[in-house]
Design an enzyme around this catalytic site. Structure first.
Site, PDB file in Angstrom:
ATOM      1  N   LYS A  52       0.822  -1.208   0.000  1.00  0.00           N
ATOM      2  CA  LYS A  52       0.000   0.000   0.000  1.00  0.00           C
ATOM      3  C   LYS A  52       0.858   1.262   0.000  1.00  0.00           C
ATOM      4  O   LYS A  52       0.577   2.220  -0.737  1.00  0.00           O
ATOM      5  CB  LYS A  52      -0.933  -0.007   1.209  1.00  0.00           C
ATOM      6  CG  LYS A  52      -2.000  -1.087   1.148  1.00  0.00           C
ATOM      7  CD  LYS A  52      -2.842  -1.110   2.416  1.00  0.00           C
ATOM      8  CE  LYS A  52      -3.902  -2.192   2.355  1.00  0.00           C
ATOM      9  NZ  LYS A  52      -4.726  -2.247   3.577  1.00  0.00           N
ATOM     10  N   ALA A  73      -0.481   0.972   6.025  1.00  0.00           N
ATOM     11  CA  ALA A  73      -0.813   0.126   7.175  1.00  0.00           C
ATOM     12  C   ALA A  73      -1.854  -0.911   6.786  1.00  0.00           C
ATOM     13  O   ALA A  73      -2.674  -0.686   5.894  1.00  0.00           O
ATOM     14  CB  ALA A  73      -1.334   0.979   8.336  1.00  0.00           C
ATOM     15  N   ASP A  74      -1.809  -2.041   7.487  1.00  0.00           N
ATOM     16  CA  ASP A  74      -2.813  -3.080   7.298  1.00  0.00           C
ATOM     17  C   ASP A  74      -3.013  -3.826   8.605  1.00  0.00           C
ATOM     18  O   ASP A  74      -2.051  -4.060   9.342  1.00  0.00           O
ATOM     19  CB  ASP A  74      -2.400  -4.060   6.199  1.00  0.00           C
ATOM     20  CG  ASP A  74      -3.545  -4.965   5.797  1.00  0.00           C
ATOM     21  OD1 ASP A  74      -4.395  -4.510   4.995  1.00  0.00           O
ATOM     22  OD2 ASP A  74      -3.617  -6.104   6.284  1.00  0.00           O
ATOM     23  N   THR A  75      -4.270  -4.189   8.885  1.00  0.00           N
ATOM     24  CA  THR A  75      -4.616  -4.852  10.142  1.00  0.00           C
ATOM     25  C   THR A  75      -5.382  -6.137   9.872  1.00  0.00           C
ATOM     26  O   THR A  75      -6.283  -6.153   9.024  1.00  0.00           O
ATOM     27  CB  THR A  75      -5.481  -3.927  11.026  1.00  0.00           C
ATOM     28  OG1 THR A  75      -4.772  -2.713  11.290  1.00  0.00           O
ATOM     29  CG2 THR A  75      -5.841  -4.599  12.349  1.00  0.00           C
ATOM     30  N   GLY A 110       0.504  -4.107  10.538  1.00  0.00           N
ATOM     31  CA  GLY A 110       1.790  -3.832   9.917  1.00  0.00           C
ATOM     32  C   GLY A 110       1.833  -2.399   9.436  1.00  0.00           C
ATOM     33  O   GLY A 110       0.815  -1.861   8.976  1.00  0.00           O
TER      34      GLY A 110
END
Length: 208
Positions: A52, A73-75, A110
């Site tokens: 991203k 960011a990624d969750t 992340g």
């Protein structure tokens, strides 16, 4: 010159968290397809955050690249080795919440930073840094009726694991171990510490 922060995410929760700690930024979502090789949740969120951030970074002009720090960011939620992202349907949201209720699960986020540092002899070098945070969340038991009622609010539909700890699901959160903001979607404490390590970042701007 202070670098501009660019958030490569359309998440309103991440925007609120950055604003909460006083950062000024603009939003440029990175719409990278969420196809990754890793099945390990920590590696997955790191890889997705990097994708991203990279997509948003590559869409910038050369001047913007030199003057910006891009944050991706990624969750995800992980339970029994299974990775739970956004549910996509009410039926899947019900299944996710049924598997989480009354138990403890992991929430991984992340984060990737991409920026440029000026060389002493001229020109710029691209830099990046990726990290993750892991928070344990324990939920109280939920009845089938409570799950159905919560899903019917629509709140779970755009959230990893089909719940928002900062929303209505707070009624079923028994305890957390780790960073609360990480569960919301962005570990801003860790993020700020990482930003401070970037030589060309001048810190939080004073409000006028």
């Amino acid at each position: 010159m202070s670098k501009e922060i660019i958030l490569a995410s359309a998440s309103p929760r991440r925007r609120e968290l950055l604003a909460q700690i006083g950062l000024q930024f603009r939003v440029l979502p990175g719409n990278a397809e969420e196809n990754v090789k890793s099945t390990d949740p920590a590696e997955m969120v790191k890889e997705l955050s990097a994708l991203k951030a990279s997509q948003a970074y590559e869409s910038l002009s050369d001047r913007e690249k030199a003057e910006s720090i891009v944050i991706g960011a990624d969750t995800v939620v992980s339970q029994d080795g299974q990775i739970l992202g956004k549910p996509g349907s009410e039926e899947r949201a019900v299944r996710m919440l049924s598997s989480l209720q009354g138990r403890t699960h992991h929430v991984y986020t992340g984060v990737t930073l991409i920026w440029q540092e000026e060389r002493q002899m001229g020109g710029f070098d691209k830099k990046s840094r990726t990290f993750f945070e892991d928070t344990l969340v324990t939920m109280y038991p939920m009845s089938a009726e409570e799950i159905e009622a919560y899903v019917s609010t629509g709140e779970p539909m755009d959230k990893a694991g089909a719940y928002g700890i900062q929303g209505g699901c707070a009624a079923w959160i028994q305890r957390i171990q780790g960073d609360y903001n990480n569960v919301v979607g962005l570990p801003v404490g860790r993020l700020y510490q990482e930003l401070k390590k970037i030589d060309s970042w001048k810190g939080i701007k004073e409000h006028d």
